[in-house]
Design a protein around this motif. Structure first.
Motif, PDB file in Angstrom:
ATOM      1  N   GLY A   1       3.779  -2.477   8.755  1.00  0.00           N
ATOM      2  CA  GLY A   1       4.418  -2.538   7.451  1.00  0.00           C
ATOM      3  C   GLY A   1       4.205  -1.258   6.668  1.00  0.00           C
ATOM      4  N   HIS A   2       3.003  -0.718   6.738  1.00  0.00           N
ATOM      5  CA  HIS A   2       2.708   0.532   6.044  1.00  0.00           C
ATOM      6  C   HIS A   2       3.477   1.691   6.665  1.00  0.00           C
ATOM      7  CE1 HIS A   2       0.317   4.212   5.211  1.00  0.00           C
ATOM      8  NE2 HIS A   2       0.207   3.671   4.001  1.00  0.00           N
ATOM      9  N   ARG A   3       3.502   1.753   7.982  1.00  0.00           N
ATOM     10  CA  ARG A   3       4.165   2.863   8.669  1.00  0.00           C
ATOM     11  C   ARG A   3       5.662   2.883   8.375  1.00  0.00           C
ATOM     12  NH1 ARG A   3       7.155   3.869  12.929  1.00  0.00           N
ATOM     13  NH2 ARG A   3       7.234   1.668  13.540  1.00  0.00           N
ATOM     14  N   THR A   4       6.323   1.745   8.554  1.00  0.00           N
ATOM     15  CA  THR A   4       7.774   1.723   8.376  1.00  0.00           C
ATOM     16  C   THR A   4       8.154   1.938   6.908  1.00  0.00           C
ATOM     17  OG1 THR A   4       7.730  -0.702   8.227  1.00  0.00           O
ATOM     18  CG2 THR A   4       8.206   0.262  10.385  1.00  0.00           C
ATOM     19  N   ALA A   5       7.367   1.378   5.985  1.00  0.00           N
ATOM     20  CA  ALA A   5       7.658   1.583   4.566  1.00  0.00           C
ATOM     21  C   ALA A   5       7.462   3.045   4.188  1.00  0.00           C
ATOM     22  CB  ALA A   5       6.774   0.686   3.707  1.00  0.00           C
ATOM     23  N   THR A   6       6.403   3.665   4.697  1.00  0.00           N
ATOM     24  CA  THR A   6       6.148   5.073   4.409  1.00  0.00           C
ATOM     25  C   THR A   6       7.288   5.943   4.928  1.00  0.00           C
ATOM     26  OG1 THR A   6       3.750   4.774   4.456  1.00  0.00           O
ATOM     27  CG2 THR A   6       4.579   6.997   4.865  1.00  0.00           C
ATOM     28  N   GLU A   7       7.696   5.708   6.161  1.00  0.00           N
ATOM     29  CA  GLU A   7       8.790   6.491   6.741  1.00  0.00           C
ATOM     30  C   GLU A   7      10.076   6.310   5.943  1.00  0.00           C
ATOM     31  OE1 GLU A   7       9.071   5.220  10.756  1.00  0.00           O
ATOM     32  OE2 GLU A   7       7.287   6.324  11.429  1.00  0.00           O
ATOM     33  N   TYR A   8      10.349   5.080   5.551  1.00  0.00           N
ATOM     34  CA  TYR A   8      11.597   4.802   4.847  1.00  0.00           C
ATOM     35  C   TYR A   8      11.595   5.405   3.450  1.00  0.00           C
ATOM     36  CZ  TYR A   8      15.733   2.216   3.369  1.00  0.00           C
ATOM     37  OH  TYR A   8      16.980   1.887   2.920  1.00  0.00           O
ATOM     38  N   LEU A   9      10.479   5.279   2.728  1.00  0.00           N
ATOM     39  CA  LEU A   9      10.392   5.853   1.386  1.00  0.00           C
ATOM     40  C   LEU A   9      10.476   7.378   1.442  1.00  0.00           C
ATOM     41  CD1 LEU A   9       7.619   3.509  -0.055  1.00  0.00           C
ATOM     42  CD2 LEU A   9      10.026   3.556  -0.752  1.00  0.00           C
ATOM     43  N   ASP A  10       9.868   7.974   2.461  1.00  0.00           N
ATOM     44  CA  ASP A  10       9.979   9.423   2.629  1.00  0.00           C
ATOM     45  C   ASP A  10      11.424   9.822   2.897  1.00  0.00           C
ATOM     46  OD1 ASP A  10       7.284   9.714   2.227  1.00  0.00           O
ATOM     47  OD2 ASP A  10       6.778   9.953   4.348  1.00  0.00           O
ATOM     48  N   GLU A  11      12.102   9.014   3.702  1.00  0.00           N
ATOM     49  CA  GLU A  11      13.514   9.282   3.994  1.00  0.00           C
ATOM     50  C   GLU A  11      14.359   9.198   2.711  1.00  0.00           C
ATOM     51  OE1 GLU A  11      17.111   6.946   6.332  1.00  0.00           O
ATOM     52  OE2 GLU A  11      15.048   6.730   7.055  1.00  0.00           O
ATOM     53  N   LEU A  12      14.093   8.207   1.888  1.00  0.00           N
ATOM     54  CA  LEU A  12      14.825   8.079   0.628  1.00  0.00           C
ATOM     55  C   LEU A  12      14.545   9.266  -0.290  1.00  0.00           C
ATOM     56  CD1 LEU A  12      14.449   4.304  -0.293  1.00  0.00           C
ATOM     57  CD2 LEU A  12      16.295   5.439   0.918  1.00  0.00           C
ATOM     58  N   GLU A  13      13.297   9.713  -0.299  1.00  0.00           N
ATOM     59  CA  GLU A  13      12.933  10.854  -1.128  1.00  0.00           C
ATOM     60  C   GLU A  13      13.749  12.076  -0.722  1.00  0.00           C
ATOM     61  OE1 GLU A  13      10.787  12.666  -4.205  1.00  0.00           O
ATOM     62  OE2 GLU A  13      10.764  10.568  -3.580  1.00  0.00           O
ATOM     63  N   ARG A  14      13.928  12.272   0.575  1.00  0.00           N
ATOM     64  CA  ARG A  14      14.734  13.401   1.046  1.00  0.00           C
ATOM     65  C   ARG A  14      16.199  13.215   0.672  1.00  0.00           C
ATOM     66  NH1 ARG A  14      11.267  12.714   5.533  1.00  0.00           N
ATOM     67  NH2 ARG A  14      12.840  11.460   6.611  1.00  0.00           N
ATOM     68  N   ASP A  15      16.682  11.956   0.745  1.00  0.00           N
ATOM     69  CA  ASP A  15      18.098  11.691   0.460  1.00  0.00           C
ATOM     70  C   ASP A  15      18.469  12.013  -0.984  1.00  0.00           C
ATOM     71  OD1 ASP A  15      18.518  10.905   3.025  1.00  0.00           O
ATOM     72  OD2 ASP A  15      18.511   8.749   2.607  1.00  0.00           O
TER      73      ASP A  15
ATOM     74  N   ARG B   1       0.834  -1.208   0.000  1.00  0.00           N
ATOM     75  CA  ARG B   1       0.000   0.000   0.000  1.00  0.00           C
ATOM     76  C   ARG B   1       0.868   1.257   0.000  1.00  0.00           C
ATOM     77  NH1 ARG B   1      -5.089   0.963   0.406  1.00  0.00           N
ATOM     78  NH2 ARG B   1      -5.679  -1.115   1.116  1.00  0.00           N
ATOM     79  N   ALA B   2       1.941   1.249   0.780  1.00  0.00           N
ATOM     80  CA  ALA B   2       2.836   2.410   0.826  1.00  0.00           C
ATOM     81  C   ALA B   2       3.460   2.675  -0.540  1.00  0.00           C
ATOM     82  CB  ALA B   2       3.921   2.190   1.876  1.00  0.00           C
ATOM     83  N   LEU B   3       3.869   1.616  -1.234  1.00  0.00           N
ATOM     84  CA  LEU B   3       4.442   1.777  -2.568  1.00  0.00           C
ATOM     85  C   LEU B   3       3.416   2.347  -3.540  1.00  0.00           C
ATOM     86  CD1 LEU B   3       6.486  -1.550  -2.806  1.00  0.00           C
ATOM     87  CD2 LEU B   3       7.446   0.766  -2.828  1.00  0.00           C
ATOM     88  N   HIS B   4       2.198   1.813  -3.475  1.00  0.00           N
ATOM     89  CA  HIS B   4       1.169   2.251  -4.415  1.00  0.00           C
ATOM     90  C   HIS B   4       0.785   3.701  -4.157  1.00  0.00           C
ATOM     91  CE1 HIS B   4      -2.094   1.538  -7.303  1.00  0.00           C
ATOM     92  NE2 HIS B   4      -1.458   0.427  -7.580  1.00  0.00           N
ATOM     93  N   GLU B   5       0.779   4.113  -2.905  1.00  0.00           N
ATOM     94  CA  GLU B   5       0.450   5.502  -2.580  1.00  0.00           C
ATOM     95  C   GLU B   5       1.464   6.483  -3.163  1.00  0.00           C
ATOM     96  OE1 GLU B   5      -1.832   4.666   1.704  1.00  0.00           O
ATOM     97  OE2 GLU B   5       0.275   5.316   1.666  1.00  0.00           O
ATOM     98  N   ARG B   6       2.672   5.996  -3.404  1.00  0.00           N
ATOM     99  CA  ARG B   6       3.723   6.840  -3.978  1.00  0.00           C
ATOM    100  C   ARG B   6       3.854   6.661  -5.485  1.00  0.00           C
ATOM    101  NH1 ARG B   6       3.764   6.580   0.764  1.00  0.00           N
ATOM    102  NH2 ARG B   6       4.737   8.084   2.178  1.00  0.00           N
ATOM    103  N   GLY B   7       2.891   6.007  -6.080  1.00  0.00           N
ATOM    104  CA  GLY B   7       2.901   5.873  -7.525  1.00  0.00           C
ATOM    105  C   GLY B   7       3.879   4.849  -8.058  1.00  0.00           C
ATOM    106  N   VAL B   8       4.389   3.970  -7.197  1.00  0.00           N
ATOM    107  CA  VAL B   8       5.342   2.947  -7.642  1.00  0.00           C
ATOM    108  C   VAL B   8       4.556   1.752  -8.174  1.00  0.00           C
ATOM    109  CG1 VAL B   8       7.269   1.458  -6.989  1.00  0.00           C
ATOM    110  CG2 VAL B   8       6.995   3.703  -5.887  1.00  0.00           C
ATOM    111  N   ARG B   9       4.817   1.358  -9.404  1.00  0.00           N
ATOM    112  CA  ARG B   9       4.130   0.243 -10.030  1.00  0.00           C
ATOM    113  C   ARG B   9       5.162  -0.789 -10.488  1.00  0.00           C
ATOM    114  NH1 ARG B   9       1.166   3.152  -7.882  1.00  0.00           N
ATOM    115  NH2 ARG B   9      -0.733   4.146  -8.661  1.00  0.00           N
TER     116      ARG B   9
END
Length: 376
Positions: free
Chosen positions: A287-301, A51-59
Motif C-alpha cells: 500500500g505504501h509503495r503503490t501510493a508513493t509511486e502514484y502520488l509521485d506520478e501525479l506530482e510530475r503530471d 503513511r504515504a499521504l502523511h509523508e507528503r504533507g497531506v492532512r
C-alpha cells in the motif's frame, strides 16, 4: 471585496456534523477528505497509503470510512500523526499473529458455518475488542482530533445511515458487520449491517460535506475474479461484489466540477480467505509503495504550466481565506486551466477498466467450467 466567513481552526478540527462543513462565501480554502473504503483483511493496504499521504504533507480536514475503512479511519482521526500511523501498523501486525482476536476460531469450516443455525459465523465480541484497540482511549466522536463519519446499512429502512456524533464504538461495529460473518448491530432499536452493502467507497458523502480534494484509499475491486464458479453461492457473491464496485464507479462518474478526486490504486493483492490476516505486513508495504509511486506520478503530471498555475491559485486562495479576506476576483470559469478535471476523467477510466477486467475474468472462468467447454 466581499469578506469571507472564516471557519476557526478549532471548529475545523472538532466538529463532526454536516453543519460544520457548510460552504464558505467567496473564496474557499480547499477541504481535504480521506475516504477509506471497505475491504476486510485487505484494509492493511490503507495503513501504507496513510503513511504515504502523511509523508507528503497531506492532512485531512475530514475522514469518511466504511467497514474496515471505518476502523482505520477512526484510528487515524484519533492520532493523525506518524506516531498514530505506527500504532495502527502495529495493531495490524498483531492481527496477523493472532487473527482469533477478531475472528475467534470454530471447529466448523466457514462454508459449513454459513448453513448452520444462528445469526452469523462469528460473534461480534472479537471485532468489538479490535475496534476498541484501534481507538485507544477514544470512545465518542468528539474525542477525535479530526472530524470523522462512518456509514452502516439500516436493514429496516433499506438505506445507508451516517454516524458523526455520540458513541463511537457501536457505529463502527455496525459499519464493519460483514453480512453472515458478524451479527447485525442494534442501535436505538434499529438493525444495522456492513456499510459496504450500500456505499462501500463513500466519496458521495465527502462531496456532500463540501470537500474539494478527496483522497480515496482504495483496496481495489472486491471479490475473487480468478476463482471458478462451482456453486450457486459463488454466483450470488459475484453479484454482491459487482454491485459494490458499480456504486463506486457511478459516484466517480458524477463528481461535480471543482472537486478533485485522487484514487490511490491497489495494483497487486494476494488472494486471501476473508479470515486470513497473514499477509498484513506485505499489504502495508504494498500500500505504501503503490501510493508513493502514484502520488509521485501525479506530482510530475501537474508540474506543467497549467498545473503550476492551478497550484499557485490554490495556495493563494488558502492563504487569503486563512487571513479572512477574499481573493482578487480572478475568474475560474470555463477558460481557466483545469488539469484536475482532465485527471479526474483519467481516474474514472482507470477504475472502470479495473471493473471491466474484473467482470471479464469472472465471465471467462464461468464459461470454462461449463460441461464440454466453450465453442471455439
Amino acid at each position: 471585496m466581499t469578506p469571507v466567513a472564516r471557519v476557526p481552526r478549532t471548529a475545523r478540527s472538532t466538529l463532526a456534523s454536516k453543519t460544520s462543513l457548510a460552504p464558505l462565501r467567496g473564496r474557499r480554502r480547499r477541504k481535504v477528505a480521506f475516504v477509506l473504503g471497505g475491504g476486510g483483511n485487505l484494509g492493511a493496504l490503507q495503513v501504507g497509503q496513510l503513511r504515504a499521504l502523511h509523508e507528503r504533507g497531506v492532512r485531512a480536514d475530514l475522514v469518511v470510512g466504511c467497514s474496515v475503512g471505518a476502523m482505520n479511519g477512526a484510528a487515524y482521526a484519533v492520532r493523525p500523526s506518524p506516531l498514530g500511523i505506527g500504532v495502527l501498523e502495529d495493531l495490524w501486525l498483531q492481527l496477523a499473529e493472532d487473527p482469533a482476536r477478531t475472528m475467534p476460531g470454530t471447529w466448523m469450516p466457514s462454508t459449513v458455518s454459513l448453513f448452520r443455525r444462528g445469526a452469523s459465523i462469528y460473534p461480534s465480541s472479537g471485532l468489538r475488542a479490535s475496534i476498541e484497540q484501534f481507538l485507544g482511549d477514544a470512545r465518542r466522536f468528539d474525542d477525535l482530533a479530526v472530524p470523522f463519519e462512518c456509514v452502516a446499512t439500516d436493514v429496516d429502512a433499506n438505506a445507508e445511515t451516517w454516524f458523526s456524533a455520540g458513541d463511537l464504538v457501536e457505529p463502527i461495529l455496525a459499519s464493519a458487520a460483514l453480512p453472515s460473518v458478524y451479527p447485525m448491530v442494534s442501535i436505538d432499536g434499529r438493525r444495522y449491517l456492513d456499510g459496504g452493502v450500500v456505499n462501500n467507497v463513500p466519496i458521495s458523502r465527502a462531496i456532500e460535506a463540501r470537500a474539494t480534494r478527496i483522497y480515496v484509499l482504495h483496496v481495489g475491486p472486491h471479490g475473487t475474479p480468478d476463482r471458478p464458479v462451482h456453486r450457486p453461492i459463488d454466483v450470488a457473491l459475484i453479484a454482491y461484489w459487482i454491485a459494490r464496485n458499480a456504486r463506486f464507479a457511478a459516484d466517480l462518474a458524477n463528481v461535480p466540477k471543482g472537486v478533485e478526486v485522487i484514487v490511490l490504486p491497489a495494483r497487486r493483492r494476494p488472494d486471501l480467505r476473508f479470515d486470513d490476516f497473514g499477509a498484513s505486513a506485505e499489504l502495508i508495504i504494498e500500500g505504501h509503495r503503490t501510493a508513493t509511486e502514484y502520488l509521485d506520478e501525479l506530482e510530475r503530471d501537474v508540474e506543467g504550466p497549467a498545473g503550476r498555475s492551478a497550484r499557485r491559485r490554490d495556495d493563494r486562495d488558502d492563504r487569503e481565506v486563512d487571513r479572512g479576506v477574499d481573493g482578487d476576483g480572478e475568474a475560474e470559469g470555463e477558460d481557466a486551466a483545469d488539469p484536475w478535471g482532465e485527471r479526474l476523467a483519467t481516474e474514472l477510466r482507470r477504475v472502470v477498466e479495473e471493473l471491466r477486467g474484473f467482470a471479464s475474468r469472472n465471465a471467462t472462468h464461468e464459461t470454462v467450467t461449463k460441461p464440454g467447454g466453450p465453442d471455439r
